[in-house]
Design a protein around this motif. Sequence first.
Motif, PDB file in Angstrom:
ATOM      1  N   GLN B 149      27.053  40.404 -11.912  1.00  0.00           N
ATOM      2  CA  GLN B 149      26.550  40.942 -13.086  1.00  0.00           C
ATOM      3  C   GLN B 149      27.127  41.999 -13.738  1.00  0.00           C
ATOM      4  N   PHE B 150      27.833  42.814 -12.955  1.00  0.00           N
ATOM      5  CA  PHE B 150      28.346  44.079 -13.360  1.00  0.00           C
ATOM      6  C   PHE B 150      29.850  43.752 -13.383  1.00  0.00           C
ATOM      7  N   THR B 151      30.675  44.467 -14.499  1.00  0.00           N
ATOM      8  CA  THR B 151      32.346  44.486 -14.342  1.00  0.00           C
ATOM      9  C   THR B 151      32.615  45.938 -14.373  1.00  0.00           C
ATOM     10  N   LEU B 152      32.852  46.430 -13.149  1.00  0.00           N
ATOM     11  CA  LEU B 152      33.286  48.057 -13.108  1.00  0.00           C
ATOM     12  C   LEU B 152      34.562  48.251 -12.385  1.00  0.00           C
ATOM     13  N   PRO B 153      35.725  48.634 -13.172  1.00  0.00           N
ATOM     14  CA  PRO B 153      36.969  48.989 -12.342  1.00  0.00           C
ATOM     15  C   PRO B 153      36.756  50.350 -11.429  1.00  0.00           C
ATOM     16  N   ASP B 154      35.961  50.979 -11.358  1.00  0.00           N
ATOM     17  CA  ASP B 154      35.908  52.201 -10.578  1.00  0.00           C
ATOM     18  C   ASP B 154      34.247  52.637 -10.408  1.00  0.00           C
ATOM     19  N   LEU B 155      34.032  52.365  -9.197  1.00  0.00           N
ATOM     20  CA  LEU B 155      32.372  52.655  -9.015  1.00  0.00           C
ATOM     21  C   LEU B 155      32.177  54.107  -8.742  1.00  0.00           C
ATOM     22  N   ARG B 156      33.353  54.673  -8.186  1.00  0.00           N
ATOM     23  CA  ARG B 156      33.075  56.302  -8.000  1.00  0.00           C
ATOM     24  C   ARG B 156      32.968  56.837  -9.190  1.00  0.00           C
ATOM     25  N   LEU B 157      33.739  56.692 -10.199  1.00  0.00           N
ATOM     26  CA  LEU B 157      33.703  57.478 -11.503  1.00  0.00           C
ATOM     27  C   LEU B 157      32.633  56.835 -12.218  1.00  0.00           C
ATOM     28  N   THR B 158      32.257  55.665 -12.356  1.00  0.00           N
ATOM     29  CA  THR B 158      31.292  55.166 -13.022  1.00  0.00           C
ATOM     30  C   THR B 158      29.677  55.848 -12.689  1.00  0.00           C
ATOM     31  N   ALA B 159      29.764  55.880 -11.363  1.00  0.00           N
ATOM     32  CA  ALA B 159      28.585  56.632 -10.632  1.00  0.00           C
ATOM     33  C   ALA B 159      28.233  58.062 -11.228  1.00  0.00           C
ATOM     34  N   ARG B 160      29.408  58.691 -11.074  1.00  0.00           N
ATOM     35  CA  ARG B 160      29.336  60.053 -11.514  1.00  0.00           C
ATOM     36  C   ARG B 160      29.222  60.264 -13.163  1.00  0.00           C
ATOM     37  N   ALA B 161      29.651  59.369 -13.859  1.00  0.00           N
ATOM     38  CA  ALA B 161      29.751  59.023 -15.266  1.00  0.00           C
ATOM     39  C   ALA B 161      28.129  58.930 -15.430  1.00  0.00           C
ATOM     40  N   ILE B 162      27.430  58.147 -14.758  1.00  0.00           N
ATOM     41  CA  ILE B 162      26.242  57.815 -15.244  1.00  0.00           C
ATOM     42  C   ILE B 162      25.306  59.007 -14.844  1.00  0.00           C
ATOM     43  N   ILE B 163      25.625  59.473 -13.618  1.00  0.00           N
ATOM     44  CA  ILE B 163      24.745  60.702 -13.262  1.00  0.00           C
ATOM     45  C   ILE B 163      24.902  61.852 -14.317  1.00  0.00           C
ATOM     46  N   ALA B 164      26.089  62.193 -14.633  1.00  0.00           N
ATOM     47  CA  ALA B 164      26.492  63.187 -15.668  1.00  0.00           C
ATOM     48  C   ALA B 164      25.757  63.033 -16.790  1.00  0.00           C
ATOM     49  N   MET B 165      25.654  61.849 -17.342  1.00  0.00           N
ATOM     50  CA  MET B 165      25.137  61.371 -18.734  1.00  0.00           C
ATOM     51  C   MET B 165      23.445  61.492 -18.705  1.00  0.00           C
ATOM     52  N   LEU B 166      22.858  61.138 -17.490  1.00  0.00           N
ATOM     53  CA  LEU B 166      21.647  61.039 -17.487  1.00  0.00           C
ATOM     54  C   LEU B 166      20.971  62.633 -17.256  1.00  0.00           C
ATOM     55  N   THR B 167      21.723  63.409 -16.216  1.00  0.00           N
ATOM     56  CA  THR B 167      21.156  64.548 -15.904  1.00  0.00           C
ATOM     57  C   THR B 167      21.258  65.693 -17.199  1.00  0.00           C
ATOM     58  N   GLY B 168      22.200  65.090 -18.170  1.00  0.00           N
ATOM     59  CA  GLY B 168      22.392  66.058 -19.325  1.00  0.00           C
ATOM     60  C   GLY B 168      21.019  66.006 -20.149  1.00  0.00           C
ATOM     61  N   VAL B 169      20.281  65.246 -19.848  1.00  0.00           N
ATOM     62  CA  VAL B 169      18.856  65.271 -20.659  1.00  0.00           C
ATOM     63  C   VAL B 169      18.237  66.576 -20.376  1.00  0.00           C
ATOM     64  N   THR B 170      18.300  67.274 -19.353  1.00  0.00           N
ATOM     65  CA  THR B 170      17.832  68.517 -18.988  1.00  0.00           C
ATOM     66  C   THR B 170      18.338  69.692 -20.051  1.00  0.00           C
ATOM     67  N   THR B 171      19.369  69.279 -20.601  1.00  0.00           N
ATOM     68  CA  THR B 171      19.943  70.496 -21.456  1.00  0.00           C
ATOM     69  C   THR B 171      19.408  70.391 -22.836  1.00  0.00           C
ATOM     70  N   TRP B 172      19.028  69.274 -23.141  1.00  0.00           N
ATOM     71  CA  TRP B 172      18.503  69.148 -24.746  1.00  0.00           C
ATOM     72  C   TRP B 172      16.969  68.744 -24.762  1.00  0.00           C
ATOM     73  N   TYR B 173      16.415  68.034 -24.003  1.00  0.00           N
ATOM     74  CA  TYR B 173      15.183  67.592 -23.951  1.00  0.00           C
ATOM     75  C   TYR B 173      14.152  68.595 -24.045  1.00  0.00           C
ATOM     76  N   ARG B 174      13.172  68.830 -25.009  1.00  0.00           N
ATOM     77  CA  ARG B 174      11.956  69.523 -25.069  1.00  0.00           C
ATOM     78  C   ARG B 174      10.859  68.922 -25.177  1.00  0.00           C
ATOM     79  N   ALA B 175       9.722  69.080 -24.294  1.00  0.00           N
ATOM     80  CA  ALA B 175       8.358  68.457 -24.337  1.00  0.00           C
ATOM     81  C   ALA B 175       7.727  68.597 -25.890  1.00  0.00           C
ATOM     82  N   GLY B 176       7.268  67.647 -26.337  1.00  0.00           N
ATOM     83  CA  GLY B 176       6.700  67.607 -27.683  1.00  0.00           C
ATOM     84  C   GLY B 176       7.661  67.328 -28.763  1.00  0.00           C
ATOM     85  N   GLY B 177       8.932  67.251 -28.458  1.00  0.00           N
ATOM     86  CA  GLY B 177       9.949  66.816 -29.562  1.00  0.00           C
ATOM     87  C   GLY B 177       9.864  65.463 -30.050  1.00  0.00           C
TER      88      GLY B 177
END
Lengths: 201, 201
Positions: B149-177
């Motif tokens: 179901q997935f095509t992913l050439p590099d699991l380690r890099l992809t996992a890190r990319a996804i986590i960095a992308m998602l965690t980035g939400v804490t730098t811009w999200y403001r409640a009530g926005g």
Amino acid sequence: MGRRSGSKGASTAEAVQAAARRLIAQRGFAAVSMRDIAAEVGVQAGTIYLYTPDKQSLLLALMRDHLLALLAAWEAEAALAEAETAPQALERFVRFHVGYHISRPDEVFIAYMELRNLTEANFAEVEALRDGYESALRGLLARGVAEGQFTLPDLRLTARAIIAMLTGVTTWYRAGGRLSPAQVADHYADLVRRMTHAATP
Amino acid sequence: MGRRSGSKGASTAEAVQAAARRLIAQRGFAAVSMRDIAAEVGVQAGTIYLYTPDKQSLLLALMRDHLLALLAAWEAEAALAEAETAPQALERFVRFHVGYHISRPDEVFIAYMELRNLTEANFAEVEALRDGYESALRGLLARGVAEGQFTLPDLRLTARAIIAMLTGVTTWYRAGGRLSPAQVADHYADLVRRMTHAATP
């Protein structure tokens, strides 16, 4: 001002900024004194004040210079990107962003992590510069949406998601590791291409 | 140890940790003293040492407790994810990660930014916990690749990319926005789904 002019002054000014960058990235802004920076440069404690009035100005200069250099470097790429399709231009942005940041972990760390130590006015200035860069990416995404090559429900969120993902490379990449910088950029370009491309009808 | 037992001791211990978290996230580890933390809790400076031997132990406890709570929260989700397809399980991970982190910007900030202030042994402990969480995501990705179901050439890099992308939400999200947490999670889930899904043949 006399001692700041001329090549000796310019090179000392650069040495002050480089020392501040190194020490702040290592220890954090609050833990570094002007005296520490002077010692790192190899000048008397008082001499440092010929180059910067205080630590806050030094922090602002580090962040501003980093973002201005980033924006200037992207401007050169943007001129080339204009002649490309939106997917090609986006790939250019990804490769540029990864390549630029992968070799500057100290600048990235300070630019993100010491925001809390800026005064309100300085924070506003840094945020405006950062938004200028983010808007370059939003512009590329908007072009791809307008031309039907990208499907993206939220340009602002997508731009932030992409930048966070790409900048994350500085937290794990080590020179001489499993992947070369070019391989890392290839992988990120592939992920971003898939993330943005229009759903097949 | 007498004063640490009982509900009063437990609640003071929690107050110490909460005060340390708040102050370190605001000012940075190096700028916060044990005396500052005691003042924030509202106890005498000496009293703080009944709860923690030093600031380094407090920093390790903050990071360790954050990662252990994160891992425990994911374990509950992982049990449900096992019965799902890999794309469903990945979507569950994305919604979990965004939801968990969006409300904990201080913990996230400290967990990433104060790594440099850990001793070598403490850093190794925190990195092992973090890798445990990252490996949960790698496992989901590997399952999707194995099932086609997935095509992913590099699991380690992809996992890190996804986590960095998602965690980035804490730098811009403001409640009530502009966006609710659920809308933010929807958008990230969509981006990750597109990033990972197998190329159409």
